[in-house]
Structures are given as structure tokens and as C-alpha cells.
Scaffold this active site. Structure first.
Site, mmCIF file in Angstrom:
data_model
loop_
_atom_site.group_PDB
_atom_site.id
_atom_site.type_symbol
_atom_site.label_atom_id
_atom_site.label_comp_id
_atom_site.label_asym_id
_atom_site.label_seq_id
_atom_site.Cartn_x
_atom_site.Cartn_y
_atom_site.Cartn_z
ATOM 1 N N TYR A 33 34.203 32.942 45.602
ATOM 2 C CA TYR A 33 33.610 33.482 44.365
ATOM 3 C C TYR A 33 32.085 33.352 44.434
ATOM 4 C CZ TYR A 33 32.192 34.071 39.542
ATOM 5 O OH TYR A 33 31.547 34.506 38.413
ATOM 6 N N VAL A 61 37.468 49.635 39.316
ATOM 7 C CA VAL A 61 36.296 49.826 40.194
ATOM 8 C C VAL A 61 36.648 49.657 41.668
ATOM 9 C CG1 VAL A 61 34.518 49.212 38.489
ATOM 10 C CG2 VAL A 61 35.504 47.420 39.963
HETATM 11 C C1 8X3 Z 1 30.625 31.998 36.084
HETATM 12 C C2 8X3 Z 1 29.907 30.730 36.071
HETATM 13 O O1 8X3 Z 1 29.768 28.329 36.929
HETATM 14 O O2 8X3 Z 1 31.955 29.158 36.311
HETATM 15 O O3 8X3 Z 1 30.171 32.859 37.073
HETATM 16 O O4 8X3 Z 1 30.905 29.930 38.311
HETATM 17 S S1 8X3 Z 1 30.699 29.489 36.961
#
Ligand code: 8X3
Length: 251
Positions: free
Chosen positions: A152, A60
Site C-alpha cells: 500500500y 478505474v
Molecule cells: C491512509 C493513511 O496512515 O492509514 O492512506 O496509511 S494510513
């Protein structure tokens, strides 16, 4: 029943679980991913059970590949009813002042820009047909940052904003937009985050019963099959002993 579902990142984890659950639901599947061998084996297995499947091997992050792959779909498969923007990953858990810039770029390019590319390619057809559903796989990580989550978490906060933005932009159509926000799901997720350190990955799920990919796929299938006037806009799905991205009670 009998919708055409395109799932990105369908070769593992939540994406693979979605493939199986939508297949069980009687839908036609377009499965995309980078791993040709996994795509072929999942496709063979589902086809043997009577599901119609097309696989598209692309990343992607590569716009040209994504467009060429979608353009290559046979006429009968061009009408995508449900786009499951699942492809995504976490890399690293370092402090924001110590993280790896390549890891950051991979997460941003996949989780944000890859999702946008797929949305931009698929949603115009939905708008012209006044029909369709986009299911974005966000995360509890998008609700609030947790230690080491920084970039993230930012990418998943972006998924929340992009889901909300798209929902506004298609509000005058019959298209629905769902942001699924899983918490702890035991897949290859942590293994990838820790660059293959399986021992460290296992500690993430120690002392708590995590969710499975199937638990999330059940909600995706539910949202896709809700009555046409019902838009499941956002769902936060946590393990029972998890209260947020950083509150996890282990026994
Ligand atoms: C995945 C959940 O809590 O590991 O997105 O970020 S966590």
C-alpha cells in the site's frame, strides 16, 4: 465556482466528501464509481440541492470501461476542469513476505494503474485547452513505509512520483497538479483493509481523534480555487496527535 469536477471513487469516504464540498462550492460534478446505487443516491441528494451531476458507473481498473464512460459524456460535460483521482484502497496489513498476491494486484491496479488511466484519458483535453487541475489523493503512507504497509505504501509513493512527474510534464501549461497526502482519516478505509473486520478497523482510530473525509475535501476545494498563479503542489494532512504513518499518540 462553476467548474466541472470529475471525482473517481465518489461513492464513499474522501471521494464522497469531495462531491459534497465541491457541490457546496457551486461546481458541476461528474461522479464515478463501481456502486451504482450509491452513485444514484448521492446524485439525487445533490441534484435536489441544485447541483448539476452526471454519474458514470465504472471501475478505474477497466480501461475500456473508463474510456467508453468518458466518451459517453454529453458535449457540454467534456471539458473537465478538475480531475480528482481519489479511487484507491488498502488491503491487508501482513508482512511483505506473507501478503496476499490478489490484494497486492488490486491495490496496484486501482491506486496506480487506475490513476494513470484516468490521467491519460482526461489530461490531454486539459493540455489542449491550456487549463485544468489534477488532484491526486496520495497518503502519508507514500512518505515512508510503516509496519505491514509495504505494498500500500509503495502505491502511494507511486502517486507521489506520478504527481511530481505530471507536474513537470505540464509545467509549460497553466495546468496545476496537487498531491494530497492524508494521514488517519476515519472512513470505510480500515474496514476494507481488514476485509470487513469492523472490530479490528475500529482499533485503528481508538484513542485519537482522526480526520474526516470533509477535512481532506476542504483542502481539495481550497487547492482548486486558489488563484491561477498558485499551485498547491503537495499537502500532508495529519491528525493532531499523529506525526507520521507510524507515530500515532493514543490517549
Ligand atoms: C491512509 C493513511 O496512515 O492509514 O492512506 O496509511 S494510513
Amino acid at each position: 465556482m462553476n467548474k466541472t469536477i470529475l471525482i473517481t471513487g465518489a461513492t464513499s469516504g474522501i471521494g464522497e466528501a469531495c462531491a459534497r464540498k465541491f457541490a457546496d462550492n457551486g461546481d458541476k460534478l461528474i461522479l464515478t464509481g463501481r456502486n451504482a446505487a450509491r452513485l444514484a443516491s448521492i446524485s439525487d441528494e445533490l441534484k435536489a440541492k441544485g447541483t448539476e451531476v452526471i454519474t458514470l458507473e465504472f471501475d478505474v481498473r477497466n480501461r475500456e470501461q473508463a474510456k467508453a464512460s468518458l466518451d459517453s459524456l454529453p458535449e457540454a460535460w467534456q471539458q473537465i476542469d478538475v480531475l480528482v483521482n481519489n479511487a484507491g484502497l488498502a488491503l491487508g496489513l501482513e508482512a511483505e513476505y506473507e501478503g496476499d498476491l490478489d490484494d497486492w494486484e488490486t491495490m496496484i491496479d486501482t491506486n496506480i494503474k487506475g490513476l494513470l488511466t484516468m490521467t491519460r484519458l482526461v489530461v490531454p483535453g486539459m493540455v489542449s485547452r491550456n487549463s485544468g487541475h489534477i488532484i491526486n489523493v496520495g497518503s502519508v503512507a507514500g512518505d515512508a513505509a510503516y509496519k505491514g504497509g509495504n505494498v500500500y505504501c509503495a502505491t502511494k509513493a507511486a502517486v507521489k512520483a506520478l504527481s511530481d512527474g505530471l507536474r513537470i510534464d505540464v509545467a509549460e501549461t497553466a495546468i496545476r497538479v496537487t498531491n494530497l497526502k492524508p494521514g488517519l482519516v476515519e472512513t470505510n478505509f480500515s474496514n476494507i483493509r481488514f476485509h470487513g473486520d469492523t472490530d479490528r478497523a475500529a482499533t485503528v482510530y481508538q484513542g485519537i481523534q482522526p480526520l474526516t473525509g470533509d477535512d481532506i475535501a476542504d483542502v481539495a476545494v481550497y487547492a482548486a480555487n486558489a488563484p491561477a498563479h498558485v499551485q498547491i503542489a503537495e499537502v500532508l494532512i495529519l491528525a493532531t496527535h499523529q506525526a507520521s504513518g507510524s507515530v500515532i499518540v493514543r490517549k
